[in-house]
Design an enzyme around this catalytic site. Structure first.
Site, PDB file in Angstrom:
ATOM      1  CG  MET A 111     -33.281   5.494 -46.749  1.00 63.92           C
ATOM      2  SD  MET A 111     -33.547   4.136 -48.158  1.00 63.92           S
ATOM      3  CE  MET A 111     -32.820   5.090 -49.598  1.00 63.92           C
ATOM      4  CB  CYS A 112     -27.521   6.394 -43.927  1.00 66.20           C
ATOM      5  SG  CYS A 112     -27.148   8.184 -43.625  1.00 66.20           S
TER       6      CYS A 112
END
Lengths: 302, 239
Positions: free
Chosen positions: A1-2
Protein backbone atom coordinates in the site's frame (compact mmCIF):
# COMPACT_ATOMS: atom_id res chain seq x y z
CA UNK A 1 0.00 0.00 0.00
CA UNK A 2 0.96 3.63 0.56
CA UNK A 3 -1.29 6.51 1.46
CA UNK A 4 -1.80 9.75 -0.39
CA UNK A 5 -3.53 12.90 0.80
CA UNK A 6 -3.52 16.04 -1.30
CA UNK A 7 -5.38 19.30 -0.92
CA UNK A 8 -5.66 22.37 -3.13
CA UNK A 9 -7.43 25.30 -1.51
CA UNK A 10 -9.44 27.43 -3.90
CA UNK A 11 -10.80 29.68 -1.20
CA UNK A 12 -8.01 31.87 0.23
CA UNK A 13 -9.88 32.17 3.52
CA UNK A 14 -8.99 28.50 4.10
CA UNK A 15 -5.26 29.09 3.59
CA UNK A 16 -4.55 29.54 7.32
CA UNK A 17 -6.05 26.07 7.92
CA UNK A 18 -4.08 24.26 5.22
CA UNK A 19 -1.75 22.43 7.60
CA UNK A 20 -4.50 21.50 10.03
CA UNK A 21 -6.67 20.10 7.23
CA UNK A 22 -3.79 18.19 5.64
CA UNK A 23 -2.79 16.85 9.03
CA UNK A 24 -6.31 15.54 9.64
CA UNK A 25 -6.22 13.86 6.24
CA UNK A 26 -2.79 12.40 6.89
CA UNK A 27 -3.74 10.76 10.18
CA UNK A 28 -6.35 8.66 8.35
CA UNK A 29 -3.85 7.19 5.91
CA UNK A 30 -1.10 6.27 8.37
CA UNK A 31 -2.19 2.62 8.34
CA UNK A 32 -1.52 2.49 4.62
CA UNK A 33 2.17 3.23 5.06
CA UNK A 34 3.61 3.60 8.51
CA UNK A 35 7.34 3.35 7.75
CA UNK A 36 8.06 6.87 6.57
CA UNK A 37 6.35 9.95 5.27
CA UNK A 38 6.79 13.09 3.29
CA UNK A 39 5.07 16.44 3.07
CA UNK A 40 5.03 19.21 0.51
CA UNK A 41 3.44 22.55 1.30
CA UNK A 42 2.98 25.46 -1.06
CA UNK A 43 3.19 29.16 -0.27
CA UNK A 44 3.61 28.56 3.44
CA UNK A 45 4.69 31.74 5.24
CA UNK A 46 7.87 31.20 7.22
CA UNK A 47 9.07 28.44 4.90
CA UNK A 48 9.01 30.12 1.49
CA UNK A 49 8.54 33.68 0.34
CA UNK A 50 7.86 35.33 -3.02
CA UNK A 51 10.90 36.35 -5.01
CA UNK A 52 13.05 33.91 -3.08
CA UNK A 53 14.18 30.43 -3.99
CA UNK A 54 14.04 27.75 -1.35
CA UNK A 55 15.81 24.41 -1.35
CA UNK A 56 14.72 21.63 0.99
CA UNK A 57 17.63 19.49 2.17
CA UNK A 58 17.26 16.03 3.60
CA UNK A 59 18.10 15.91 7.31
CA UNK A 60 18.30 18.48 10.06
CA UNK A 61 22.02 17.98 10.56
CA UNK A 62 24.05 18.93 7.53
CA UNK A 63 27.33 18.44 9.39
CA UNK A 64 27.83 22.17 9.84
CA UNK A 65 26.13 24.79 11.95
CA UNK A 66 23.42 26.86 10.32
CA UNK A 67 25.61 29.93 10.83
CA UNK A 68 28.49 28.27 9.02
CA UNK A 69 26.20 27.20 6.16
CA UNK A 70 24.76 30.72 5.89
CA UNK A 71 28.25 32.22 5.74
CA UNK A 72 29.36 29.66 3.18
CA UNK A 73 26.38 30.42 0.95
CA UNK A 74 26.72 34.18 1.38
CA UNK A 75 30.28 33.96 0.13
CA UNK A 76 29.11 32.32 -3.09
CA UNK A 77 26.00 34.39 -3.78
CA UNK A 78 25.45 38.05 -4.70
CA UNK A 79 25.65 40.41 -1.71
CA UNK A 80 21.93 41.17 -1.75
CA UNK A 81 20.80 37.52 -1.97
CA UNK A 82 20.17 37.36 1.77
CA UNK A 83 20.79 33.65 2.25
CA UNK A 84 19.00 32.10 5.21
CA UNK A 85 19.09 28.61 6.67
CA UNK A 86 16.30 27.19 8.77
CA UNK A 87 15.86 23.79 10.36
CA UNK A 88 12.27 22.51 10.39
CA UNK A 89 11.86 19.08 11.94
CA UNK A 90 14.12 16.72 10.06
CA UNK A 91 14.57 19.10 7.14
CA UNK A 92 16.91 21.98 6.42
CA UNK A 93 15.50 24.81 4.33
CA UNK A 94 17.91 27.09 2.52
CA UNK A 95 16.58 30.28 0.95
CA UNK A 96 18.04 33.15 -1.04
CA UNK A 97 16.85 35.77 -3.49
CA UNK A 98 18.50 34.10 -6.47
CA UNK A 99 17.40 31.55 -9.06
CA UNK A 100 17.21 27.94 -7.95
CA UNK A 101 20.03 26.83 -10.26
CA UNK A 102 22.45 29.26 -8.64
CA UNK A 103 21.27 28.29 -5.17
CA UNK A 104 21.63 24.59 -5.99
CA UNK A 105 25.20 25.25 -7.16
CA UNK A 106 26.03 27.16 -3.98
CA UNK A 107 24.53 24.46 -1.76
CA UNK A 108 26.28 21.68 -3.67
CA UNK A 109 29.62 23.36 -3.09
CA UNK A 110 28.94 24.44 0.50
CA UNK A 111 27.41 21.11 1.51
CA UNK A 112 28.74 18.54 -0.97
CA UNK A 113 27.13 15.60 0.84
CA UNK A 114 23.63 17.05 1.04
CA UNK A 115 20.56 15.75 -0.79
CA UNK A 116 18.14 18.30 -2.20
CA UNK A 117 14.58 17.01 -1.84
CA UNK A 118 12.69 20.11 -2.89
CA UNK A 119 13.30 23.26 -4.86
CA UNK A 120 11.41 26.26 -6.08
CA UNK A 121 9.89 29.56 -5.10
CA UNK A 122 6.66 28.17 -3.68
CA UNK A 123 7.24 24.70 -2.26
CA UNK A 124 8.85 23.30 0.87
CA UNK A 125 9.38 19.53 0.98
CA UNK A 126 9.90 17.59 4.19
CA UNK A 127 10.46 13.87 4.59
CA UNK A 128 11.67 11.47 7.19
CA UNK A 129 11.61 7.89 8.43
CA UNK A 130 9.24 7.00 11.25
CA UNK A 131 5.59 7.29 12.16
CA UNK A 132 3.92 9.74 9.78
CA UNK A 133 2.07 11.64 12.51
CA UNK A 134 5.29 12.02 14.45
CA UNK A 135 6.95 13.36 11.31
CA UNK A 136 4.07 15.79 10.74
CA UNK A 137 4.28 16.94 14.37
CA UNK A 138 8.05 17.41 14.27
CA UNK A 139 7.69 19.60 11.20
CA UNK A 140 4.80 21.56 12.71
CA UNK A 141 2.39 20.76 9.88
CA UNK A 142 -0.69 21.51 11.96
CA UNK A 143 0.16 25.21 12.21
CA UNK A 144 1.21 25.72 8.60
CA UNK A 145 -0.77 27.97 6.29
CA UNK A 146 -0.58 27.57 2.52
CA UNK A 147 -2.37 27.28 -0.80
CA UNK A 148 -1.95 23.55 -1.34
CA UNK A 149 -0.33 20.58 0.29
CA UNK A 150 0.55 16.99 -0.34
CA UNK A 151 1.42 14.16 2.00
CA UNK A 152 2.44 10.57 1.55
CA UNK A 153 2.77 7.68 3.96
CA UNK A 154 4.98 4.99 2.59
CA UNK A 155 4.96 1.21 2.71
CA UNK A 156 8.25 0.59 0.97
CA UNK A 157 8.26 -2.03 -1.76
CA UNK A 158 10.66 -1.07 -4.53
CA UNK A 159 13.52 0.40 -2.50
CA UNK A 160 14.79 0.68 1.07
CA UNK A 161 13.08 2.44 3.94
CA UNK A 162 15.13 5.61 3.97
CA UNK A 163 14.19 9.26 4.16
CA UNK A 164 15.62 9.65 0.65
CA UNK A 165 13.24 6.97 -0.58
CA UNK A 166 10.21 8.76 0.86
CA UNK A 167 7.82 10.69 -1.30
CA UNK A 168 7.19 13.31 -2.56
CA UNK A 169 9.88 13.50 -5.18
CA UNK A 170 10.52 17.08 -6.12
CA UNK A 171 13.06 17.23 -8.91
CA UNK A 172 12.20 20.47 -10.71
CA UNK A 173 11.12 23.87 -9.51
CA UNK A 174 7.86 23.63 -7.53
CA UNK A 175 7.13 20.18 -8.96
CA UNK A 176 6.20 17.33 -6.60
CA UNK A 177 5.11 13.79 -7.33
CA UNK A 178 3.77 11.13 -4.97
CA UNK A 179 2.93 7.58 -5.91
CA UNK A 180 0.98 4.65 -4.58
CA UNK A 181 1.96 1.51 -6.45
CA UNK A 182 5.09 0.57 -8.32
CA UNK A 183 6.64 0.96 -11.74
CA UNK A 184 7.74 -2.35 -13.18
CA UNK A 185 10.03 -0.97 -15.89
CA UNK A 186 11.59 1.80 -13.86
CA UNK A 187 15.11 0.45 -14.39
CA UNK A 188 14.72 0.65 -18.17
CA UNK A 189 13.28 4.17 -18.06
CA UNK A 190 15.97 5.18 -15.57
CA UNK A 191 18.68 4.02 -17.98
CA UNK A 192 17.20 5.98 -20.85
CA UNK A 193 16.87 9.12 -18.72
CA UNK A 194 20.44 8.70 -17.56
CA UNK A 195 21.53 8.57 -21.18
CA UNK A 196 19.83 11.96 -21.58
CA UNK A 197 21.97 13.27 -18.74
CA UNK A 198 19.41 13.07 -15.93
CA UNK A 199 21.01 12.52 -12.51
CA UNK A 200 19.24 10.47 -9.82
CA UNK A 201 19.36 10.79 -6.03
CA UNK A 202 17.87 7.42 -5.04
CA UNK A 203 17.10 3.92 -6.22
CA UNK A 204 13.39 4.60 -5.82
CA UNK A 205 11.07 3.80 -8.73
CA UNK A 206 8.97 6.89 -8.02
CA UNK A 207 11.96 9.14 -8.57
CA UNK A 208 12.04 7.77 -12.13
CA UNK A 209 8.44 8.91 -12.58
CA UNK A 210 9.23 12.35 -11.18
CA UNK A 211 12.37 12.72 -13.31
CA UNK A 212 10.39 11.61 -16.36
CA UNK A 213 7.65 14.18 -15.74
CA UNK A 214 10.26 16.89 -15.14
CA UNK A 215 12.00 15.92 -18.37
CA UNK A 216 8.75 16.11 -20.33
CA UNK A 217 7.85 19.49 -18.83
CA UNK A 218 11.27 20.79 -19.83
CA UNK A 219 10.57 19.62 -23.36
CA UNK A 220 7.41 21.71 -23.44
CA UNK A 221 4.68 19.31 -22.34
CA UNK A 222 1.83 20.66 -20.27
CA UNK A 223 1.34 18.82 -16.99
CA UNK A 224 -1.52 16.86 -18.54
CA UNK A 225 0.55 15.91 -21.60
CA UNK A 226 3.46 14.87 -19.41
CA UNK A 227 1.23 12.50 -17.46
CA UNK A 228 -0.33 11.07 -20.61
CA UNK A 229 3.19 10.41 -21.88
CA UNK A 230 4.15 8.88 -18.55
CA UNK A 231 1.28 6.42 -19.01
CA UNK A 232 2.72 5.43 -22.39
CA UNK A 233 6.25 4.91 -21.10
CA UNK A 234 6.06 3.71 -17.51
CA UNK A 235 4.54 0.34 -16.86
CA UNK A 236 3.07 -0.78 -13.59
CA UNK A 237 0.28 0.12 -11.27
CA UNK A 238 -0.04 3.50 -9.80
CA UNK A 239 -2.07 6.34 -8.49
CA UNK A 240 -0.06 9.52 -8.89
CA UNK A 241 -0.59 13.01 -7.60
CA UNK A 242 1.55 15.73 -9.11
CA UNK A 243 1.60 19.32 -7.94
CA UNK A 244 3.18 22.42 -9.44
CA UNK A 245 3.25 26.02 -8.23
CA UNK A 246 -0.43 26.45 -9.07
CA UNK A 247 -1.75 23.07 -10.25
CA UNK A 248 -2.63 19.65 -9.00
CA UNK A 249 -3.05 16.54 -11.13
CA UNK A 250 -4.25 13.00 -10.43
CA UNK A 251 -3.82 9.98 -12.68
CA UNK A 252 -4.33 6.25 -12.20
CA UNK A 253 -2.92 3.42 -14.27
CA UNK A 254 -5.19 2.01 -17.02
CA UNK A 255 -6.20 -0.95 -14.85
CA UNK A 256 -6.88 1.28 -11.84
CA UNK A 257 -5.20 -1.10 -9.43
CA UNK A 258 -4.65 1.49 -6.77
CA UNK A 259 -7.39 3.39 -4.99
CA UNK A 260 -8.12 7.08 -5.29
CA UNK A 261 -11.03 9.27 -4.36
CA UNK A 262 -11.57 12.93 -5.06
CA UNK A 263 -13.79 15.48 -3.34
CA UNK A 264 -14.44 18.80 -4.99
CA UNK A 265 -16.21 21.86 -3.61
CA UNK A 266 -16.09 25.55 -4.45
CA UNK A 267 -13.54 25.90 -1.66
CA UNK A 268 -11.11 23.07 -2.43
CA UNK A 269 -10.24 19.95 -4.32
CA UNK A 270 -8.99 17.11 -2.18
CA UNK A 271 -7.68 13.72 -3.17
CA UNK A 272 -6.89 10.76 -0.96
CA UNK A 273 -6.36 7.03 -1.12
CA UNK A 274 -9.49 6.48 0.91
CA UNK A 275 -12.66 8.38 1.73
CA UNK A 276 -11.94 8.39 5.45
CA UNK A 277 -9.09 10.86 4.84
CA UNK A 278 -11.64 13.27 3.37
CA UNK A 279 -14.34 12.77 6.00
CA UNK A 280 -13.29 15.65 8.25
CA UNK A 281 -12.93 18.29 5.54
CA UNK A 282 -15.30 21.26 5.82
CA UNK A 283 -18.42 20.93 3.69
CA UNK A 284 -17.60 17.36 2.70
CA UNK A 285 -21.27 16.37 2.91
CA UNK A 286 -22.00 18.64 -0.04
CA UNK A 287 -18.83 17.88 -2.01
CA UNK A 288 -18.82 16.18 -5.39
CA UNK A 289 -17.14 12.89 -4.56
CA UNK A 290 -15.91 10.57 -7.29
CA UNK A 291 -13.26 8.05 -8.17
CA UNK A 292 -10.93 9.07 -10.98
CA UNK A 293 -11.34 6.97 -14.12
CA UNK A 294 -8.49 4.63 -15.03
CA UNK A 295 -5.86 6.16 -17.27
CA UNK A 296 -7.50 9.59 -17.27
CA UNK A 297 -5.53 12.65 -16.24
CA UNK A 298 -7.34 15.14 -14.00
CA UNK A 299 -5.89 18.59 -13.44
CA UNK A 300 -6.96 21.57 -11.38
CA UNK A 301 -5.36 25.00 -11.27
CA UNK A 302 -5.51 27.68 -8.64
CA UNK B 1 -30.28 -18.76 -6.21
CA UNK B 2 -31.90 -16.39 -3.75
CA UNK B 3 -35.64 -15.76 -3.86
CA UNK B 4 -36.10 -12.07 -4.37
CA UNK B 5 -38.52 -10.05 -2.31
CA UNK B 6 -39.57 -6.51 -3.07
CA UNK B 7 -38.34 -4.12 -0.33
CA UNK B 8 -41.84 -2.92 0.54
CA UNK B 9 -42.86 -6.49 1.33
CA UNK B 10 -40.28 -6.82 4.11
CA UNK B 11 -41.56 -6.92 7.68
CA UNK B 12 -41.25 -3.59 9.49
CA UNK B 13 -38.18 -3.45 11.71
CA UNK B 14 -38.33 -2.70 15.42
CA UNK B 15 -37.10 0.68 16.71
CA UNK B 16 -33.46 0.71 15.72
CA UNK B 17 -30.62 0.78 18.21
CA UNK B 18 -28.20 3.59 17.40
CA UNK B 19 -24.48 3.02 17.44
CA UNK B 20 -22.39 6.16 16.99
CA UNK B 21 -18.98 5.40 15.56
CA UNK B 22 -17.74 8.78 16.75
CA UNK B 23 -17.82 7.22 20.24
CA UNK B 24 -17.45 3.49 19.64
CA UNK B 25 -14.93 1.42 17.68
CA UNK B 26 -15.98 -0.62 14.65
CA UNK B 27 -15.20 -3.78 16.59
CA UNK B 28 -17.99 -2.92 19.02
CA UNK B 29 -20.44 -2.46 16.16
CA UNK B 30 -19.53 -5.77 14.58
CA UNK B 31 -19.58 -7.63 17.90
CA UNK B 32 -23.05 -6.22 18.61
CA UNK B 33 -24.23 -7.35 15.20
CA UNK B 34 -22.74 -10.81 15.71
CA UNK B 35 -24.59 -11.03 19.05
CA UNK B 36 -27.85 -9.84 17.50
CA UNK B 37 -30.97 -11.91 17.07
CA UNK B 38 -33.44 -11.96 14.19
CA UNK B 39 -35.69 -8.93 13.89
CA UNK B 40 -33.38 -6.39 15.50
CA UNK B 41 -32.42 -3.24 13.67
CA UNK B 42 -29.48 -0.87 13.97
CA UNK B 43 -28.57 2.59 12.84
CA UNK B 44 -24.89 3.39 12.54
CA UNK B 45 -23.97 7.07 12.66
CA UNK B 46 -20.72 8.87 11.87
CA UNK B 47 -19.18 6.06 9.80
CA UNK B 48 -16.80 8.57 8.14
CA UNK B 49 -15.38 6.01 5.76
CA UNK B 50 -14.28 3.52 8.39
CA UNK B 51 -13.41 0.07 7.15
CA UNK B 52 -15.16 -3.27 7.68
CA UNK B 53 -18.52 -1.92 8.84
CA UNK B 54 -21.22 -4.51 9.46
CA UNK B 55 -19.22 -7.50 8.30
CA UNK B 56 -20.17 -11.11 8.83
CA UNK B 57 -23.78 -10.52 9.89
CA UNK B 58 -25.39 -13.89 10.54
CA UNK B 59 -28.84 -12.94 11.80
CA UNK B 60 -31.89 -11.53 10.08
CA UNK B 61 -31.23 -7.98 11.23
CA UNK B 62 -31.54 -4.63 9.53
CA UNK B 63 -28.61 -2.20 9.60
CA UNK B 64 -28.62 1.34 8.24
CA UNK B 65 -25.31 3.17 7.91
CA UNK B 66 -25.87 6.92 7.87
CA UNK B 67 -22.96 8.14 5.76
CA UNK B 68 -20.03 6.85 3.72
CA UNK B 69 -18.49 3.46 4.42
CA UNK B 70 -14.86 2.50 3.83
CA UNK B 71 -13.44 -0.78 2.59
CA UNK B 72 -15.19 -4.14 2.83
CA UNK B 73 -18.51 -2.89 4.19
CA UNK B 74 -21.03 -5.70 4.69
CA UNK B 75 -18.47 -8.31 3.70
CA UNK B 76 -19.27 -12.00 4.19
CA UNK B 77 -22.91 -11.04 4.63
CA UNK B 78 -24.95 -14.11 5.60
CA UNK B 79 -28.40 -12.74 6.44
CA UNK B 80 -30.43 -9.59 6.89
CA UNK B 81 -30.28 -6.22 5.21
CA UNK B 82 -27.60 -3.54 5.21
CA UNK B 83 -28.37 -0.10 3.78
CA UNK B 84 -25.63 2.47 3.33
CA UNK B 85 -26.89 6.02 2.93
CA UNK B 86 -23.72 7.15 1.23
CA UNK B 87 -20.85 5.72 -0.79
CA UNK B 88 -19.00 2.49 -0.13
CA UNK B 89 -15.30 1.82 -0.55
CA UNK B 90 -13.40 -1.08 -2.09
CA UNK B 91 -14.82 -4.58 -1.67
CA UNK B 92 -18.44 -3.82 -0.77
CA UNK B 93 -20.34 -6.98 0.21
CA UNK B 94 -17.40 -9.15 -0.73
CA UNK B 95 -18.30 -12.83 -0.57
CA UNK B 96 -21.92 -12.09 0.32
CA UNK B 97 -23.86 -15.34 0.85
CA UNK B 98 -27.45 -14.17 1.22
CA UNK B 99 -29.57 -11.21 2.34
CA UNK B 100 -29.38 -7.75 0.81
CA UNK B 101 -26.90 -4.90 0.76
CA UNK B 102 -28.09 -1.57 -0.62
CA UNK B 103 -25.79 1.39 -1.26
CA UNK B 104 -27.57 4.64 -2.00
CA UNK B 105 -24.47 6.29 -3.43
CA UNK B 106 -21.50 4.95 -5.40
CA UNK B 107 -19.45 1.85 -4.69
CA UNK B 108 -15.74 1.54 -5.34
CA UNK B 109 -13.87 -1.36 -6.92
CA UNK B 110 -14.71 -5.06 -6.59
CA UNK B 111 -18.27 -4.63 -5.32
CA UNK B 112 -19.84 -8.00 -4.48
CA UNK B 113 -16.71 -9.84 -5.55
CA UNK B 114 -17.01 -13.63 -5.19
CA UNK B 115 -20.56 -13.23 -3.88
CA UNK B 116 -22.35 -16.58 -3.58
CA UNK B 117 -25.90 -15.33 -3.13
CA UNK B 118 -28.09 -12.48 -1.96
CA UNK B 119 -28.79 -9.17 -3.61
CA UNK B 120 -26.48 -6.15 -3.81
CA UNK B 121 -28.06 -2.91 -5.01
CA UNK B 122 -25.95 0.13 -5.84
CA UNK B 123 -28.02 3.17 -6.76
CA UNK B 124 -25.03 5.13 -8.08
CA UNK B 125 -21.98 3.98 -10.02
CA UNK B 126 -19.75 1.02 -9.26
CA UNK B 127 -16.02 1.08 -9.95
CA UNK B 128 -13.86 -1.46 -11.72
CA UNK B 129 -14.24 -5.21 -11.29
CA UNK B 130 -17.82 -5.11 -10.05
CA UNK B 131 -18.96 -8.69 -9.49
CA UNK B 132 -15.56 -10.16 -10.22
CA UNK B 133 -15.74 -13.93 -9.82
CA UNK B 134 -19.38 -13.73 -8.74
CA UNK B 135 -20.68 -17.15 -7.81
CA UNK B 136 -24.43 -16.67 -7.44
CA UNK B 137 -24.96 -13.15 -6.15
CA UNK B 138 -27.39 -10.79 -7.88
CA UNK B 139 -26.13 -7.26 -8.43
CA UNK B 140 -28.20 -4.29 -9.64
CA UNK B 141 -26.31 -1.09 -10.39
CA UNK B 142 -28.32 2.06 -11.08
CA UNK B 143 -25.44 3.87 -12.75
CA UNK B 144 -22.33 2.78 -14.59
CA UNK B 145 -19.81 0.05 -13.82
CA UNK B 146 -16.07 0.08 -14.41
CA UNK B 147 -13.84 -2.15 -16.47
CA UNK B 148 -13.34 -5.88 -15.98
CA UNK B 149 -16.71 -6.26 -14.31
CA UNK B 150 -18.01 -9.80 -13.94
CA UNK B 151 -14.55 -11.13 -14.77
CA UNK B 152 -14.67 -14.92 -14.40
CA UNK B 153 -18.28 -14.65 -13.23
CA UNK B 154 -19.55 -18.14 -12.55
CA UNK B 155 -23.20 -17.70 -11.52
CA UNK B 156 -25.71 -15.02 -10.59
CA UNK B 157 -27.02 -11.95 -12.41
CA UNK B 158 -25.48 -8.53 -12.95
CA UNK B 159 -27.85 -5.75 -14.00
CA UNK B 160 -26.38 -2.43 -15.12
CA UNK B 161 -28.81 0.40 -15.74
CA UNK B 162 -26.04 2.69 -17.03
CA UNK B 163 -22.95 1.91 -19.08
CA UNK B 164 -20.32 -0.79 -18.67
CA UNK B 165 -16.56 -0.26 -18.98
CA UNK B 166 -14.05 -2.28 -20.95
CA UNK B 167 -13.76 -6.06 -20.95
CA UNK B 168 -17.19 -6.76 -19.54
CA UNK B 169 -17.59 -10.40 -18.59
CA UNK B 170 -14.04 -11.42 -19.44
CA UNK B 171 -13.72 -15.22 -19.18
CA UNK B 172 -17.30 -15.46 -17.98
CA UNK B 173 -18.87 -18.81 -17.11
CA UNK B 174 -22.61 -19.02 -16.47
CA UNK B 175 -23.53 -15.67 -14.91
CA UNK B 176 -25.97 -13.50 -16.84
CA UNK B 177 -25.36 -9.83 -17.49
CA UNK B 178 -27.95 -7.22 -18.47
CA UNK B 179 -26.84 -3.75 -19.55
CA UNK B 180 -29.16 -0.89 -20.47
CA UNK B 181 -26.50 1.55 -21.65
CA UNK B 182 -23.39 1.12 -23.72
CA UNK B 183 -20.66 -1.48 -23.26
CA UNK B 184 -17.16 -0.14 -23.90
CA UNK B 185 -15.97 -3.62 -24.88
CA UNK B 186 -16.69 -7.24 -24.16
CA UNK B 187 -14.05 -9.44 -22.57
CA UNK B 188 -12.83 -12.79 -23.82
CA UNK B 189 -15.64 -15.28 -24.51
CA UNK B 190 -18.40 -12.81 -23.57
CA UNK B 191 -21.05 -12.21 -26.22
CA UNK B 192 -24.40 -10.53 -26.61
CA UNK B 193 -27.26 -12.99 -26.40
CA UNK B 194 -30.95 -12.79 -27.25
CA UNK B 195 -33.27 -11.35 -24.63
CA UNK B 196 -36.03 -13.94 -24.44
CA UNK B 197 -39.22 -13.93 -22.39
CA UNK B 198 -37.66 -15.73 -19.45
CA UNK B 199 -34.88 -13.11 -19.38
CA UNK B 200 -37.35 -10.23 -19.48
CA UNK B 201 -39.19 -11.81 -16.57
CA UNK B 202 -35.98 -12.39 -14.65
CA UNK B 203 -34.84 -8.83 -15.30
CA UNK B 204 -38.21 -7.40 -14.26
CA UNK B 205 -37.95 -9.33 -11.01
CA UNK B 206 -34.43 -8.06 -10.33
CA UNK B 207 -35.30 -4.45 -11.16
CA UNK B 208 -38.37 -4.64 -8.92
CA UNK B 209 -36.31 -6.08 -6.10
CA UNK B 210 -33.91 -3.15 -6.48
CA UNK B 211 -36.79 -0.68 -6.54
CA UNK B 212 -35.93 0.52 -10.01
CA UNK B 213 -38.36 1.84 -12.65
CA UNK B 214 -36.29 0.82 -15.71
CA UNK B 215 -37.93 -1.08 -18.56
CA UNK B 216 -36.48 -4.58 -19.04
CA UNK B 217 -37.00 -4.32 -22.81
CA UNK B 218 -34.37 -1.54 -22.96
CA UNK B 219 -31.60 -3.88 -21.83
CA UNK B 220 -29.27 -6.18 -23.71
CA UNK B 221 -28.17 -9.53 -22.40
CA UNK B 222 -24.59 -10.77 -22.33
CA UNK B 223 -23.15 -14.10 -21.38
CA UNK B 224 -20.61 -16.76 -22.13
CA UNK B 225 -19.95 -18.01 -25.66
CA UNK B 226 -18.64 -21.14 -23.91
CA UNK B 227 -15.68 -21.36 -26.23
CA UNK B 228 -13.12 -21.30 -23.45
CA UNK B 229 -14.67 -23.85 -21.11
CA UNK B 230 -12.14 -26.49 -22.01
CA UNK B 231 -8.59 -25.71 -22.91
CA UNK B 232 -7.93 -25.95 -26.59
CA UNK B 233 -4.56 -24.99 -27.92
CA UNK B 234 -6.12 -23.01 -30.76
CA UNK B 235 -7.61 -20.70 -28.12
CA UNK B 236 -4.37 -20.23 -26.25
CA UNK B 237 -4.17 -16.54 -27.10
CA UNK B 238 -7.80 -15.87 -26.18
CA UNK B 239 -7.56 -16.52 -22.47
Amino acid sequence: MCGIAALQLRNPSLHPQMGALLSSMLCQIVDRGPDSAGLAVYNTPGLVSPGTSTLSLLGKDQGRTTTAITSGLAAMLPADAGATVKVVGDTTLVSAAVGTDLLVKAVSETLPGSTIIGRGEHVAVMKSVGHPMQIAAEHGLEAMAGSQGLSHTRMATESAVTAGGSHPFSVADDLCLVHNGSFSNHATVRRSLKREGVVFDSENDTEVGARYVASRLTQGDTLEEALVNLGNVLDGFYTLVVTTADSMAVVRDPIACKPAIIAETDDYVAMASEYRALAALPGIDNARIFEPEPGKVYTWSL
Amino acid sequence: MVTLTAPEALAPAATPAVLDLADAPVRELNQSLHNAVDGQSWTVTNPEGKHSLAVGINADVSVTVEGHAGYYAAGMHQKGDVTINGNAGVGLAENIMSGTVHVKGDASQSAAATGHGGLVVIDGNAGARCGISMKGVDIVVGGNIGHMSAFMAQAGRLVVCGDAGDALGDSIYEARIYVQGTVASLGADCIEKPLREEHLAELAELLAAAGRPDNPADFKRYGSARNLYHFHVDNSTAY
